[in-house]
Design an enzyme around this catalytic site. Sequence first.
Site, short mmCIF file in Angstrom:
data_model
loop_
_atom_site.label_atom_id
_atom_site.label_comp_id
_atom_site.label_asym_id
_atom_site.label_seq_id
_atom_site.Cartn_x
_atom_site.Cartn_y
_atom_site.Cartn_z
N CYS A 210 0.84 -1.21 0.00
CA CYS A 210 0.00 0.00 0.00
C CYS A 210 0.87 1.26 0.00
O CYS A 210 0.50 2.27 -0.58
CB CYS A 210 -0.98 -0.03 1.16
N THR A 211 2.06 1.17 0.64
CA THR A 211 2.97 2.32 0.60
C THR A 211 3.42 2.56 -0.84
O THR A 211 3.42 3.70 -1.33
CB THR A 211 4.21 2.06 1.49
#
Lengths: 448, 523
Positions: A210-211
């Site tokens: 997700c980063t």
Amino acid sequence: MAKQISCSRSRDLDKLLLRSGNLVGPTFDPGTDLRNDLQEYAKVLVVGAGGLGCELLKDLAFSGFKNLEVIDMDRIDVSNLNRQFLFRFHDVGKPKAEVAAERVMERVNGVNIVPHFCRIEDKELDFYNDFSIIALGLDSVEARSYINSVVCSFLEYDADDNPREETIKPMVDGGTEGFKGHARVIMPGITPCFECTIWLFPPQVKFPLCTLAETPRTAAHCIEYAHLIKWDEVHDGKTFDPDDPEHMQWIYSEAVKRAELFGIPGVTYTLTQGVVKNIIPAIASTNAIISAACALETLKIASGCSKTLSNYLTYNGVDGLHTKVTEFEKDKDCLVCGPGILIELDTTISLKKFIDQLEDHPKLLLSRVSVSYRGKNLYMQAPAVLEEMTRSNLDKPLHELMDKCPKDIVHVTGAAGKSGSKQSCLRKLRVVFKVNDGVIDMDVANGA
Amino acid sequence: MAEHKTKYDRQLRIWGEQGQAALEKASICLLNCGPTGSETLKNLVLGGIGSITIVDGSKVEEGDLGNNFMVDESCIGQSKAKCVCSFLQELNDAVKAKFIEENPEELIKTNPSFFSQFTLVVATQLVEESMVKLDIICREANVMLIFARSYGLTGFVRISVKEHTVIESKPDHFLDDLRLNNPWPELTRFTETIDINVPDPVVHKHTPYVIILIKMADEWAKSHGGCLPATRDEKREFKEMIKSRMIAIDEDNYKEAIDASFKVFAPRGISSSLLHVINDPSAEVTSNSSDFWIMVAALKEFINNEGGGEAPLEGSIPDMTSSTELYVNLQKIYQAKAESDMLIVEQRVRDILKKIGRDTNSISKTKIKSFCKNARKLAVCRYRLLEDEFNSPVQPELQKYLTDDDYSIAVGFYVLLRAVDRFVTNFNSFPGQFEGVMDEDISRLKATAVGLLNDLGCNSSTLTEDLINEMCRYGAAELHAVSAFVGGIASQEIIKLITRQFIPMSGTFIFNGIDHKSQLLML
């Protein structure tokens, strides 16, 4: 005449091997017999022909060993030449093991080195059992773990759970990163094995997806986005090849685009390669230091000419120079070097059912299992010919396949771990068959 | 060029293009090319050192084939320097390799000016008398010097340089420079524009910990008379306070804030090691001062004036859970402050240069920038003259080593390595070098070592019979594996000295090949 030459050539080493001393190993028996035995009978395998492996071969060839073998699956790359001193520009593309063996034999008269250009998993277990000592010059945790499990599988315990001395195969392991490194001695069953202290090698930090997808902040995030997300989106089914310069260039330009989009500085081609291939910086001097320590320990184990490192040496040259010896403790419950996982079975259980059990066993979680008993293949997953030959055993009771032996060691190989990070491994199982409602008495079992 | 980059890729990742350029400019002189010297050079040649000059007067003998990879059968009877040189050249054609067939000890005696042409001299397998002489020659000529010796299962490495200063020390773990305990006005203002109590959970979990901690520290200070948490209870309370602001259990940014809260508690101002550097007498600059000390003088002024007790800001921040926008903005604020600090230091550097009568532009902006970025990590290494160490070793250290079990073998070897050189002066051979006189050599070595210890004002009972026997057993053997270890260390220290990156070893490294409990002796 020949003898005289060899005497003169071992001018320096003779001082150590022919003279008695007080600060030596318990088995040290100095003399020309010792020197000759080292040359004739000691057989050392060097695993890896890279930065450490090249140094190890040279150091061992000068430490009284004449019978060496080396195994490595890689070919020579230009980026090896800053430290792997046995290779030249015109060797690029050739198998490392073969060139390394040839170069050392050319220069050190009388030494014989057999190269093996293959994966370590490609060799039969018996191959590894043939060596007096195994020296590891590897850069991966997985490969160390594999060799360690193979070497520990040779280890047998007596009725009192003490290791049988003749089954202990010593290992010497080295590793480097930049100005830092370690050298260690592993005496399976006595000192901690690689698995006992696996925590010394923390797993590589991975960025959360997700980063990468939503909140990139660093150049590495942009590179990993291109590598792990964008590549698959764009290239339908085509696998990314880190050794293909065009692929790497594509990742780089995508990473640059993403970095510009988010205003993140620092994406370079060098960094892209480093992140994608997880490149560990490496230099000649550190490899030389660590390999020399490993070779010296190999000589000491084989000859007893001095005390042995007990058991883990770290070296750090970043801020001044620091060396430290740590005596790590063996993990009594280690799955790899311990006496083996105890598995109790009914005499009726089939080989197939036994294999299925290993998949669910909480300590094993093994899939694609192959089974061998006393050197005999009971079931093999691969190659196809062997699979076919052994398939008929699957429905037979394991007890019968083990010649109705009530208690014995069975070796299994397979893929361990959770999905996604599986690695091949070898486990030693202590199989005990239940008779009626009790385990057979050990003494009776030994008599059978 | 592309090939150069690929070939050196794995080391460029450590010392960069600048470090590599320094190596390629350096000229190294090796004295004696036995295995210790040859292995030292091998590691440097592979890495692309500029030029090497090998000095050795001996011919290759049969025995050399058993410990030196750089010679082979065809070399017997030929100049060792020539053979080693030609093999090393094979390893890397970019290196200029030369040899001089001459005995190094003779050269030291007869032609001291020879050494002034080199960047660094690496002297291997020399006896004490020659080491002491060479040390004085190189010190006067301002040439870096490193000694290396392998002797049986022991050996040593010793650097001798008057002063070595390092800007890029590149430590492994170094506390980042975030100023959470002492934010500057722009950072405080930026923090004030952010509301950490936003109800939106996505925004809440993407507020970087730097902002959380500055806000919390401010809040704490307001209710504690301007002080930050100091006692253990206060620190725990502060962490609890951070925890209480979490609105979901998966907020990594808050976990990071709790883990990083020690950065708020850290004392303000500079470290004791930096204080040591700025208070060094060399920081009182004159027209003869080096660029390093001029920059230190400017740094000192900065710390005492604009810096308010702090060094120039480093300007980089570690990765942390954050939205991209907040992280990038935060990065810009840190960079801007670092840039403005640097400009002040630069002006001070120029003023100092003017004052001491040097060209005000003689130190480049790039250099000042790098200096400021690394200001908290500066290192100064100084080495005693060998002669001083030998004649008057640091007594408290020596006494400590002689009575400390961890040091007993290492200090024993140190004494014995010196004793064997006295032995050779008296008896024309090393103890145990030849067969048949072992017992005699043992008692002679013992007497020599005891004499040496007495000269140093030490109790001689600390030296064990076992170690004296062991030293005689070695008979000056130069074992390949030991040479590769000692030479490996020497080459690594040379790289650090030449690139001026990382911190070279201090004191004398004594290799202990018996159980690997090697030690650095600060004598």
